[in-house]
Design an enzyme around this catalytic site. Sequence first.
Site, PDB file in Angstrom:
ATOM      1  N   ASN A  37       0.819  -1.209   0.000  1.00  0.00           N
ATOM      2  CA  ASN A  37       0.000   0.000   0.000  1.00  0.00           C
ATOM      3  C   ASN A  37       0.862   1.273   0.000  1.00  0.00           C
ATOM      4  O   ASN A  37       1.681   1.478   0.886  1.00  0.00           O
ATOM      5  CB  ASN A  37      -0.893  -0.026   1.255  1.00  0.00           C
ATOM      6  CG  ASN A  37      -2.047   0.945   1.172  1.00  0.00           C
ATOM      7  OD1 ASN A  37      -2.119   1.779   0.285  1.00  0.00           O
ATOM      8  ND2 ASN A  37      -2.963   0.831   2.117  1.00  0.00           N
ATOM      9  N   HIS A 122     -14.280  -4.654  11.516  1.00  0.00           N
ATOM     10  CA  HIS A 122     -13.957  -3.281  11.904  1.00  0.00           C
ATOM     11  C   HIS A 122     -15.247  -2.527  12.171  1.00  0.00           C
ATOM     12  O   HIS A 122     -16.124  -2.482  11.312  1.00  0.00           O
ATOM     13  CB  HIS A 122     -13.273  -2.546  10.753  1.00  0.00           C
ATOM     14  CG  HIS A 122     -11.850  -2.901  10.554  1.00  0.00           C
ATOM     15  ND1 HIS A 122     -10.948  -2.030  10.004  1.00  0.00           N
ATOM     16  CD2 HIS A 122     -11.162  -4.022  10.833  1.00  0.00           C
ATOM     17  CE1 HIS A 122      -9.753  -2.606   9.954  1.00  0.00           C
ATOM     18  NE2 HIS A 122      -9.869  -3.816  10.438  1.00  0.00           N
ATOM     19  N   ARG A 147     -13.386  -5.098  16.209  1.00  0.00           N
ATOM     20  CA  ARG A 147     -12.418  -4.054  16.542  1.00  0.00           C
ATOM     21  C   ARG A 147     -13.156  -2.729  16.601  1.00  0.00           C
ATOM     22  O   ARG A 147     -13.862  -2.371  15.649  1.00  0.00           O
ATOM     23  CB  ARG A 147     -11.340  -4.013  15.464  1.00  0.00           C
ATOM     24  CG  ARG A 147     -10.246  -3.005  15.716  1.00  0.00           C
ATOM     25  CD  ARG A 147      -9.322  -2.871  14.512  1.00  0.00           C
ATOM     26  NE  ARG A 147      -9.682  -1.716  13.712  1.00  0.00           N
ATOM     27  CZ  ARG A 147      -8.873  -1.108  12.836  1.00  0.00           C
ATOM     28  NH1 ARG A 147      -7.657  -1.561  12.633  1.00  0.00           N
ATOM     29  NH2 ARG A 147      -9.277  -0.064  12.144  1.00  0.00           N
ATOM     30  N   TYR A 159      -7.190   7.943  13.622  1.00  0.00           N
ATOM     31  CA  TYR A 159      -6.943   6.780  12.779  1.00  0.00           C
ATOM     32  C   TYR A 159      -8.115   5.788  12.827  1.00  0.00           C
ATOM     33  O   TYR A 159      -8.686   5.530  13.879  1.00  0.00           O
ATOM     34  CB  TYR A 159      -5.657   6.058  13.231  1.00  0.00           C
ATOM     35  CG  TYR A 159      -5.670   4.644  12.772  1.00  0.00           C
ATOM     36  CD1 TYR A 159      -5.393   4.358  11.443  1.00  0.00           C
ATOM     37  CD2 TYR A 159      -6.076   3.618  13.611  1.00  0.00           C
ATOM     38  CE1 TYR A 159      -5.488   3.072  10.971  1.00  0.00           C
ATOM     39  CE2 TYR A 159      -6.173   2.331  13.146  1.00  0.00           C
ATOM     40  CZ  TYR A 159      -5.879   2.062  11.826  1.00  0.00           C
ATOM     41  OH  TYR A 159      -6.003   0.800  11.370  1.00  0.00           O
ATOM     42  N   ASP A 210      -7.085  -1.079  17.973  1.00  0.00           N
ATOM     43  CA  ASP A 210      -5.827  -0.861  17.250  1.00  0.00           C
ATOM     44  C   ASP A 210      -5.251   0.499  17.642  1.00  0.00           C
ATOM     45  O   ASP A 210      -5.872   1.533  17.384  1.00  0.00           O
ATOM     46  CB  ASP A 210      -6.097  -0.921  15.738  1.00  0.00           C
ATOM     47  CG  ASP A 210      -4.812  -0.975  14.915  1.00  0.00           C
ATOM     48  OD1 ASP A 210      -3.721  -0.766  15.482  1.00  0.00           O
ATOM     49  OD2 ASP A 210      -4.926  -1.222  13.690  1.00  0.00           O
ATOM     50  N   HIS A 212      -2.306   1.552  16.532  1.00  0.00           N
ATOM     51  CA  HIS A 212      -1.644   2.001  15.315  1.00  0.00           C
ATOM     52  C   HIS A 212      -0.305   2.664  15.579  1.00  0.00           C
ATOM     53  O   HIS A 212       0.015   3.720  15.013  1.00  0.00           O
ATOM     54  CB  HIS A 212      -2.572   2.940  14.536  1.00  0.00           C
ATOM     55  CG  HIS A 212      -2.658   2.568  13.097  1.00  0.00           C
ATOM     56  ND1 HIS A 212      -2.270   3.397  12.097  1.00  0.00           N
ATOM     57  CD2 HIS A 212      -3.069   1.434  12.517  1.00  0.00           C
ATOM     58  CE1 HIS A 212      -2.441   2.786  10.941  1.00  0.00           C
ATOM     59  NE2 HIS A 212      -2.928   1.589  11.172  1.00  0.00           N
ATOM     60  N   GLU A 236      -3.734  -3.738  19.794  1.00  0.00           N
ATOM     61  CA  GLU A 236      -2.878  -3.953  18.614  1.00  0.00           C
ATOM     62  C   GLU A 236      -1.871  -2.822  18.416  1.00  0.00           C
ATOM     63  O   GLU A 236      -2.219  -1.646  18.591  1.00  0.00           O
ATOM     64  CB  GLU A 236      -3.795  -4.055  17.391  1.00  0.00           C
ATOM     65  CG  GLU A 236      -3.068  -4.126  16.061  1.00  0.00           C
ATOM     66  CD  GLU A 236      -4.047  -4.216  14.897  1.00  0.00           C
ATOM     67  OE1 GLU A 236      -5.204  -4.659  15.109  1.00  0.00           O
ATOM     68  OE2 GLU A 236      -3.674  -3.832  13.784  1.00  0.00           O
ATOM     69  N   GLU A 262       1.605  -6.288  11.655  1.00  0.00           N
ATOM     70  CA  GLU A 262       1.084  -6.129  10.291  1.00  0.00           C
ATOM     71  C   GLU A 262       2.123  -5.538   9.343  1.00  0.00           C
ATOM     72  O   GLU A 262       2.024  -5.738   8.138  1.00  0.00           O
ATOM     73  CB  GLU A 262      -0.217  -5.319  10.286  1.00  0.00           C
ATOM     74  CG  GLU A 262      -0.063  -3.872  10.692  1.00  0.00           C
ATOM     75  CD  GLU A 262      -1.388  -3.120  10.746  1.00  0.00           C
ATOM     76  OE1 GLU A 262      -2.338  -3.642  11.333  1.00  0.00           O
ATOM     77  OE2 GLU A 262      -1.461  -2.010  10.198  1.00  0.00           O
ATOM     78  N   ARG A 283       0.791 -10.735  13.918  1.00  0.00           N
ATOM     79  CA  ARG A 283      -0.106 -10.308  12.839  1.00  0.00           C
ATOM     80  C   ARG A 283       0.542 -10.277  11.453  1.00  0.00           C
ATOM     81  O   ARG A 283      -0.014  -9.708  10.500  1.00  0.00           O
ATOM     82  CB  ARG A 283      -0.652  -8.908  13.164  1.00  0.00           C
ATOM     83  CG  ARG A 283      -1.716  -8.971  14.213  1.00  0.00           C
ATOM     84  CD  ARG A 283      -2.280  -7.630  14.596  1.00  0.00           C
ATOM     85  NE  ARG A 283      -2.646  -6.762  13.503  1.00  0.00           N
ATOM     86  CZ  ARG A 283      -3.654  -6.967  12.664  1.00  0.00           C
ATOM     87  NH1 ARG A 283      -4.412  -8.035  12.790  1.00  0.00           N
ATOM     88  NH2 ARG A 283      -3.907  -6.105  11.708  1.00  0.00           N
ATOM     89  N   HIS A 312      -3.103  -9.893   9.619  1.00  0.00           N
ATOM     90  CA  HIS A 312      -3.613  -8.664   9.024  1.00  0.00           C
ATOM     91  C   HIS A 312      -4.527  -9.036   7.860  1.00  0.00           C
ATOM     92  O   HIS A 312      -4.192  -9.926   7.071  1.00  0.00           O
ATOM     93  CB  HIS A 312      -2.414  -7.856   8.514  1.00  0.00           C
ATOM     94  CG  HIS A 312      -2.715  -6.473   8.066  1.00  0.00           C
ATOM     95  ND1 HIS A 312      -1.930  -5.822   7.144  1.00  0.00           N
ATOM     96  CD2 HIS A 312      -3.684  -5.602   8.400  1.00  0.00           C
ATOM     97  CE1 HIS A 312      -2.399  -4.605   6.945  1.00  0.00           C
ATOM     98  NE2 HIS A 312      -3.465  -4.442   7.693  1.00  0.00           N
ATOM     99  N   ASP A 316      -6.368  -3.502   1.927  1.00  0.00           N
ATOM    100  CA  ASP A 316      -5.216  -3.304   1.043  1.00  0.00           C
ATOM    101  C   ASP A 316      -4.484  -4.616   0.802  1.00  0.00           C
ATOM    102  O   ASP A 316      -3.444  -4.629   0.134  1.00  0.00           O
ATOM    103  CB  ASP A 316      -4.271  -2.218   1.572  1.00  0.00           C
ATOM    104  CG  ASP A 316      -3.805  -2.467   2.979  1.00  0.00           C
ATOM    105  OD1 ASP A 316      -4.368  -3.331   3.669  1.00  0.00           O
ATOM    106  OD2 ASP A 316      -2.864  -1.778   3.405  1.00  0.00           O
ATOM    107  N   GLU A 339      -8.236 -11.029  10.692  1.00  0.00           N
ATOM    108  CA  GLU A 339      -8.913  -9.753  10.425  1.00  0.00           C
ATOM    109  C   GLU A 339      -9.733  -9.865   9.143  1.00  0.00           C
ATOM    110  O   GLU A 339      -9.293 -10.458   8.158  1.00  0.00           O
ATOM    111  CB  GLU A 339      -7.859  -8.650  10.269  1.00  0.00           C
ATOM    112  CG  GLU A 339      -8.429  -7.264  10.065  1.00  0.00           C
ATOM    113  CD  GLU A 339      -7.338  -6.185  10.050  1.00  0.00           C
ATOM    114  OE1 GLU A 339      -6.151  -6.532   9.923  1.00  0.00           O
ATOM    115  OE2 GLU A 339      -7.685  -4.998  10.185  1.00  0.00           O
ATOM    116  N   TRP A 402       3.631   7.273  13.330  1.00  0.00           N
ATOM    117  CA  TRP A 402       2.865   6.738  12.201  1.00  0.00           C
ATOM    118  C   TRP A 402       1.581   7.512  12.045  1.00  0.00           C
ATOM    119  O   TRP A 402       0.978   7.926  12.991  1.00  0.00           O
ATOM    120  CB  TRP A 402       2.524   5.253  12.352  1.00  0.00           C
ATOM    121  CG  TRP A 402       2.418   4.636  11.002  1.00  0.00           C
ATOM    122  CD1 TRP A 402       3.454   4.211  10.224  1.00  0.00           C
ATOM    123  CD2 TRP A 402       1.232   4.414  10.251  1.00  0.00           C
ATOM    124  NE1 TRP A 402       2.980   3.727   9.036  1.00  0.00           N
ATOM    125  CE2 TRP A 402       1.622   3.837   9.017  1.00  0.00           C
ATOM    126  CE3 TRP A 402      -0.127   4.652  10.483  1.00  0.00           C
ATOM    127  CZ2 TRP A 402       0.706   3.489   8.029  1.00  0.00           C
ATOM    128  CZ3 TRP A 402      -1.029   4.300   9.507  1.00  0.00           C
ATOM    129  CH2 TRP A 402      -0.609   3.724   8.278  1.00  0.00           C
TER     130      TRP A 402
END
Length: 402
Positions: A37, A122, A147, A159, A210, A212, A236, A262, A283, A312, A316, A339, A402
């Site tokens: 991605n 999700h 999640r 996010y 998550d 992230h 996560e 991931e 993951r 993961h 994507d 997931e 991130w």
Amino acid sequence: MRIVDGQVNVCCPGRNFVTLKLVTEDGVHGLGDATLNGRELSVASYLNDHVVPLLIGRDARRIEDTWQYLYKGAYWRRGPVTMAAIGAVDMALWDILGKTLDVPVYRLLGGASRDRVMVYAHANGRTLDDTVAAVAHHASLGYVAIRAQCGIPGIPHAYGIARGDQPYEPAEKNAPLETVWSTERYLDFVPSLFERLRRELGQDLHLLHDVHHRLTPIEAARLGKSLEPYGLFWMEDPVPAELQEAFRIIRHHTTTPVAVGEVFNSIFDCQQLIQEHLIDYIRATVTHAGGISHLRKIAALAELHHVRTGCHGATDLSPVAMAAALHFDLSVHNFGIQEHMPHSADTDRVFPHAYAFDAGYMHPGEAPGLGVDLDEALAASFPYERAYLPVNRKLDGTLHSW
Ligand code: EZ4
Ligand code: CO
């Protein structure tokens, strides 16, 4: 059974996908997902310019030898581009082997260890009310694991939250979206989400969250501790994972289970995390961690240390990756959860597949090989569009992790 042709397809049925197709002298073809991605064309070039020419004439049945040849033969080991390319070749070769033997890939991996694969959905919303409603909606679709991500007051693009009425899609066309982040507001707010979810929806659902990669170890420790009363299935990516020993700090303070990986691309990214029991779920995926062959080695190491898999499975990763993941999940003994973010209708039409969802669980199906195909004519009607994942800054403008 010689490989006689290899082609790389790049298409954008809603989002970009890179797919490797290998063809044998008998006319059997196999598919592999090579989607990275935001950096898609680098893997397409790696395959087209450097890998496919080396595959022509090789025996398609020598899956492990081909993996080692591409990994060791490159001299430059690991990294997301290399490992996504090797992963795509590996998936395509397992697909070919299954088709030539007329069996689904999971039977080649030791057969089913379970009847079906538990997946998590999700659910996200801009407000607490929206998020609780989204979790309840997914529970009504049959999901047993969900999640939950919620907008944070004072943070415009938290996010994992969809914008407008669109399905959540992190990549942005042309240039990355710049978002802002406040750890203080986040840490103050998140426990209230899970307190409400447990109060309104009860104890039975598996709830996941998550982070992230947005916290420091001690901040993640505080978050894990504050979420303990709500019994999360996992927290996560609490911190960026380049520094594996940082997870020891989280472990010292909380019993909230930790999932990570991931963005990992090899067993070396998680060796310490697994061997020192610093995580509970790994993951890593078939696409980004070198295919089915390498992911099985990660799972075998994890099994020794009571770590389960939690691949993961965001949108994507193409349906080719989803199919490969489900064959892996069904077979591997220490599977934890998978997931599941449904693909767009256009993506499902471009990649017809045998896998299916039923009441919170998935199964790869009984079609030979991976059980997924690529409609190349339809794919050609969805040309590549440059897109990027968002960039994240702190309130003072500093670039965040991130
Ligand atoms: O940000 O797939 O757990 N899932 C995620 C995803 C990832 C994207 C990155 O490409 O974190 O939404
Ligand atoms: Co994630």
